[in-house]
Design a protein around this motif. Structure first.
Motif, PDB file in Angstrom:
ATOM      1  N   THR A 160     -53.424  81.260  57.339  1.00 43.23           N
ATOM      2  CA  THR A 160     -54.476  80.072  57.356  1.00 43.23           C
ATOM      3  C   THR A 160     -55.090  80.004  58.643  1.00 43.23           C
ATOM      4  N   ILE A 161     -56.477  79.935  58.940  1.00 46.74           N
ATOM      5  CA  ILE A 161     -57.261  79.465  60.052  1.00 46.74           C
ATOM      6  C   ILE A 161     -57.800  78.276  59.450  1.00 46.74           C
ATOM      7  N   ILE A 162     -57.806  77.169  60.430  1.00 39.18           N
ATOM      8  CA  ILE A 162     -58.529  75.856  60.413  1.00 39.18           C
ATOM      9  C   ILE A 162     -59.044  75.895  61.586  1.00 39.18           C
ATOM     10  N   ILE A 163     -60.623  75.637  61.239  1.00 37.76           N
ATOM     11  CA  ILE A 163     -61.735  75.491  62.484  1.00 37.76           C
ATOM     12  C   ILE A 163     -62.385  73.803  62.284  1.00 37.76           C
ATOM     13  N   HIS A 164     -62.231  73.381  63.523  1.00 39.07           N
ATOM     14  CA  HIS A 164     -63.016  71.983  63.605  1.00 39.07           C
ATOM     15  C   HIS A 164     -63.875  72.355  64.947  1.00 39.07           C
ATOM     16  N   ALA A 165     -65.338  72.661  64.581  1.00 34.68           N
ATOM     17  CA  ALA A 165     -66.265  72.838  65.822  1.00 34.68           C
ATOM     18  C   ALA A 165     -67.541  72.471  65.311  1.00 34.68           C
ATOM     19  N   GLY A 166     -68.486  72.367  66.186  1.00 33.42           N
ATOM     20  CA  GLY A 166     -69.775  72.078  66.082  1.00 33.42           C
ATOM     21  C   GLY A 166     -70.306  71.019  66.716  1.00 33.42           C
ATOM     22  N   THR A 167     -69.555  69.940  67.361  1.00 29.67           N
ATOM     23  CA  THR A 167     -70.099  68.997  68.147  1.00 29.67           C
ATOM     24  C   THR A 167     -70.807  69.083  69.231  1.00 29.67           C
ATOM     25  N   ASN A 168     -70.533  70.197  69.842  1.00 30.79           N
ATOM     26  CA  ASN A 168     -71.230  70.592  71.002  1.00 30.79           C
ATOM     27  C   ASN A 168     -72.556  71.320  70.799  1.00 30.79           C
ATOM     28  N   ASP A 169     -72.552  71.979  69.633  1.00 32.81           N
ATOM     29  CA  ASP A 169     -73.921  72.677  69.067  1.00 32.81           C
ATOM     30  C   ASP A 169     -74.793  71.412  68.847  1.00 32.81           C
ATOM     31  N   CYS A 170     -74.604  70.215  68.309  1.00 34.24           N
ATOM     32  CA  CYS A 170     -75.516  69.221  67.878  1.00 34.24           C
ATOM     33  C   CYS A 170     -75.991  68.487  69.105  1.00 34.24           C
ATOM     34  N   SER A 171     -75.309  68.873  70.467  1.00 28.88           N
ATOM     35  CA  SER A 171     -76.028  68.241  71.753  1.00 28.88           C
ATOM     36  C   SER A 171     -77.243  69.041  72.252  1.00 28.88           C
ATOM     37  N   ILE A 172     -77.447  70.239  71.582  1.00 27.55           N
ATOM     38  CA  ILE A 172     -78.499  71.004  72.332  1.00 27.55           C
ATOM     39  C   ILE A 172     -79.921  70.858  71.772  1.00 27.55           C
ATOM     40  N   ASN A 173     -80.303  71.314  70.636  1.00 27.04           N
ATOM     41  CA  ASN A 173     -81.472  70.971  69.869  1.00 27.04           C
ATOM     42  C   ASN A 173     -81.674  71.521  68.557  1.00 27.04           C
ATOM     43  N   ASP A 174     -82.594  70.896  67.711  1.00 20.59           N
ATOM     44  CA  ASP A 174     -82.527  71.243  66.241  1.00 20.59           C
ATOM     45  C   ASP A 174     -82.758  72.827  66.091  1.00 20.59           C
ATOM     46  N   ALA A 175     -83.447  73.280  66.747  1.00 18.72           N
ATOM     47  CA  ALA A 175     -83.429  75.103  66.470  1.00 18.72           C
ATOM     48  C   ALA A 175     -82.325  75.770  66.749  1.00 18.72           C
ATOM     49  N   HIS A 176     -81.079  75.081  67.248  1.00 18.02           N
ATOM     50  CA  HIS A 176     -79.828  75.730  67.511  1.00 18.02           C
ATOM     51  C   HIS A 176     -79.086  75.637  66.298  1.00 18.02           C
ATOM     52  N   LEU A 177     -79.354  74.632  65.586  1.00 15.74           N
ATOM     53  CA  LEU A 177     -78.488  74.453  64.412  1.00 15.74           C
ATOM     54  C   LEU A 177     -78.310  75.628  63.368  1.00 15.74           C
ATOM     55  N   ASN A 178     -79.625  76.042  63.353  1.00 11.43           N
ATOM     56  CA  ASN A 178     -79.709  77.502  62.433  1.00 11.43           C
ATOM     57  C   ASN A 178     -78.701  78.609  62.928  1.00 11.43           C
ATOM     58  N   ASN A 179     -78.863  78.763  64.192  1.00  5.57           N
ATOM     59  CA  ASN A 179     -77.886  79.774  64.881  1.00  5.57           C
ATOM     60  C   ASN A 179     -76.416  79.185  64.753  1.00  5.57           C
ATOM     61  N   ALA A 180     -75.976  78.151  64.687  1.00  2.98           N
ATOM     62  CA  ALA A 180     -74.589  77.497  64.450  1.00  2.98           C
ATOM     63  C   ALA A 180     -74.336  78.000  63.160  1.00  2.98           C
ATOM     64  N   SER A 181     -75.237  77.569  62.063  1.00  4.68           N
ATOM     65  CA  SER A 181     -74.789  77.858  60.701  1.00  4.68           C
ATOM     66  C   SER A 181     -74.477  79.153  60.408  1.00  4.68           C
ATOM     67  N   LYS A 182     -75.438  79.950  61.082  1.00  5.22           N
ATOM     68  CA  LYS A 182     -75.309  81.739  60.892  1.00  5.22           C
ATOM     69  C   LYS A 182     -73.947  81.910  61.524  1.00  5.22           C
ATOM     70  N   ASP A 183     -73.723  81.571  62.413  1.00 12.57           N
ATOM     71  CA  ASP A 183     -72.472  81.975  62.947  1.00 12.57           C
ATOM     72  C   ASP A 183     -71.283  81.583  61.989  1.00 12.57           C
ATOM     73  N   ILE A 184     -71.143  80.448  61.615  1.00 11.75           N
ATOM     74  CA  ILE A 184     -70.151  80.025  60.504  1.00 11.75           C
ATOM     75  C   ILE A 184     -70.152  80.990  59.279  1.00 11.75           C
ATOM     76  N   ARG A 185     -71.335  81.530  59.050  1.00  8.67           N
ATOM     77  CA  ARG A 185     -71.506  82.067  57.766  1.00  8.67           C
ATOM     78  C   ARG A 185     -70.970  83.498  58.092  1.00  8.67           C
ATOM     79  N   ASP A 186     -71.539  84.013  59.335  1.00  6.14           N
ATOM     80  CA  ASP A 186     -70.783  85.415  59.695  1.00  6.14           C
ATOM     81  C   ASP A 186     -69.321  85.461  59.878  1.00  6.14           C
ATOM     82  N   LEU A 187     -68.554  84.529  60.261  1.00  7.07           N
ATOM     83  CA  LEU A 187     -67.341  84.306  60.471  1.00  7.07           C
ATOM     84  C   LEU A 187     -66.571  84.329  58.958  1.00  7.07           C
TER      85      LEU A 187
END
Length: 367
Positions: A197-224
């Protein structure tokens, strides 16, 4: 040694000069020499050039003179012969020792190679998730295996790994989703069956960048999620949503957007998600202040306990409480066993009760 006496005669004629010279010479002979008057040619030692009477040394005075050595020089030549034999033996012994030394060197080289191989094998057993092990080994009998990986940013920093059960804990302060994804990808590439089992808690630092970066963060989670389905199909992935924050209203709006994306991905990709909004937000959709520290970003100890309590129903990572635990045991600043109730819960409940009482009193006064 005996020496021949010189005759006291007048000057000999010219024809007798050679013989007289011979008879007048001092001849070194044997100690038992009895020859008083010698007229002839003495024999000379080939080594020391000493002269002897041929008759005294057992040679024919008129015959052919061989190469001859006096008794003293014979002892030297015999000693030299013996030394030559000993030197030859020493050379043979040295050659044998040299061969043995070369054999020991080869054996030593072989042992060094075996020792190096064993050292590398032991080093591979202790290699962490950042390095791919050369040889995969079975867990040691009787030793607990870390079957769960809990990985995340600094929001989980107050979790105490000693209180976790069969769980590898990795906190990466300042890490974004992409960095955590790369770390997990490296782990499953090295050994797909390393964790159940792998448990991930991440994304807080991605929200401190800009709105456009949220799509990249979502794509990274989907790719993972998709990579794990392909490369580690037997590993369960649990995504913990981002905890609310009060330090910046704009950042909190991005947190809500990214959490909604996490929920959509979990539904589409059929993976488990931990919705922290259910316990961190109150009925008015505002964050419960006691779950955060003064910065309004990181969790307090109470908030860390809430986070762990949210994860436990999906996958238990907490050690059970020991029945012999001393009730006066003082906990460290970090959470040790999150499911235990301590004085913080009592303090918070008392504070809530006082607040409710004050609110009720104000309402009565207004009425």
């Amino acid at each position: 040694m005996a020496t021949c006496s010189r005759p006291t005669v007048g000057t000999p004629p010219k024809s007798q000069s050679l013989t007289s010279n011979i008879t007048q010479r001092n001849i070194a002979c044997l100690d038992n020499c009895t020859m008083k008057d010698f007229k002839g040619k003495p024999i000379e030692c080939a080594l020391c050039s000493s002269e002897f009477h041929p008759q005294c040394v057992g040679l024919n005075a008129s015959g052919k003179r061989p190469t001859w050595f006096c008794p003293n020089c014979k002892d030297i030549t015999s000693s030299i012969t013996i030394l030559k034999i000993e030197i030859d033996q020493i050379k043979k012994d040295m050659k044998q020792i040299k061969d043995e030394n070369n054999s020991l060197k080869r054996e030593n080289k072989k042992l060094k190679s075996e020792l190096q191989a064993q050292t590398e094998s032991i080093a591979n057993l202790t290699t962490d998730a950042h390095h791919e092990p050369a040889n995969k080994t079975e867990p040691i009998p009787g030793q607990e295996r870390n079957s769960t990986l809990l990985i995340g940013d600094s929001i989980i920093k107050h979790i105490n790994e000693r209180g976790l059960c069969n769980t590898k804990f990795k906190c990466m302060p300042g890490a974004k989703i992409r960095e955590i994804k790369e770390n997990i990808t490296h782990v499953i590439q090295a050994d797909p069956a390393k964790f159940d089992t792998i448990i991930i808690h991440a994304g807080t630092n991605d929200c401190s960048i800009n709105d456009a970066h949220l799509n990249n963060a979502s794509k990274d989670i989907r790719d993972l999620v998709q990579d794990m389905k392909t490369k580690a199909p037997n590993t369960k992935l649990i995504i913990s949503t981002i905890c609310p924050r009060t330090d910046n209203q704009k950042f909190q709006e991005r947190v809500d957007k990214l959490n909604n994306n996490f929920k959509e991905i979990a539904t589409e990709e059929d993976c488990t998600i931990v919705n922290n909004d259910l316990t961190f937000k109150m009925s008015n959709n505002e964050c419960e202040q006691t779950t955060l520290n003064r910065s309004g970003l990181h969790l307090s100890k109470y908030g860390t306990k809430k986070l762990l309590n949210n994860i436990i129903p999906t996958h238990c990572i907490i050690k059970p409480k020991s029945p012999t635990t001393d009730r006066h045991h003082k906990y460290t600043n970090r959470v040790h066993i999150a499911i235990q109730t301590d004085r913080i819960d009592t303090y918070i409940n008392d504070k809530r009760q006082k607040k409710l009482s004050a609110t009720s009193a104000e309402k009565q006064i207004i009425i």
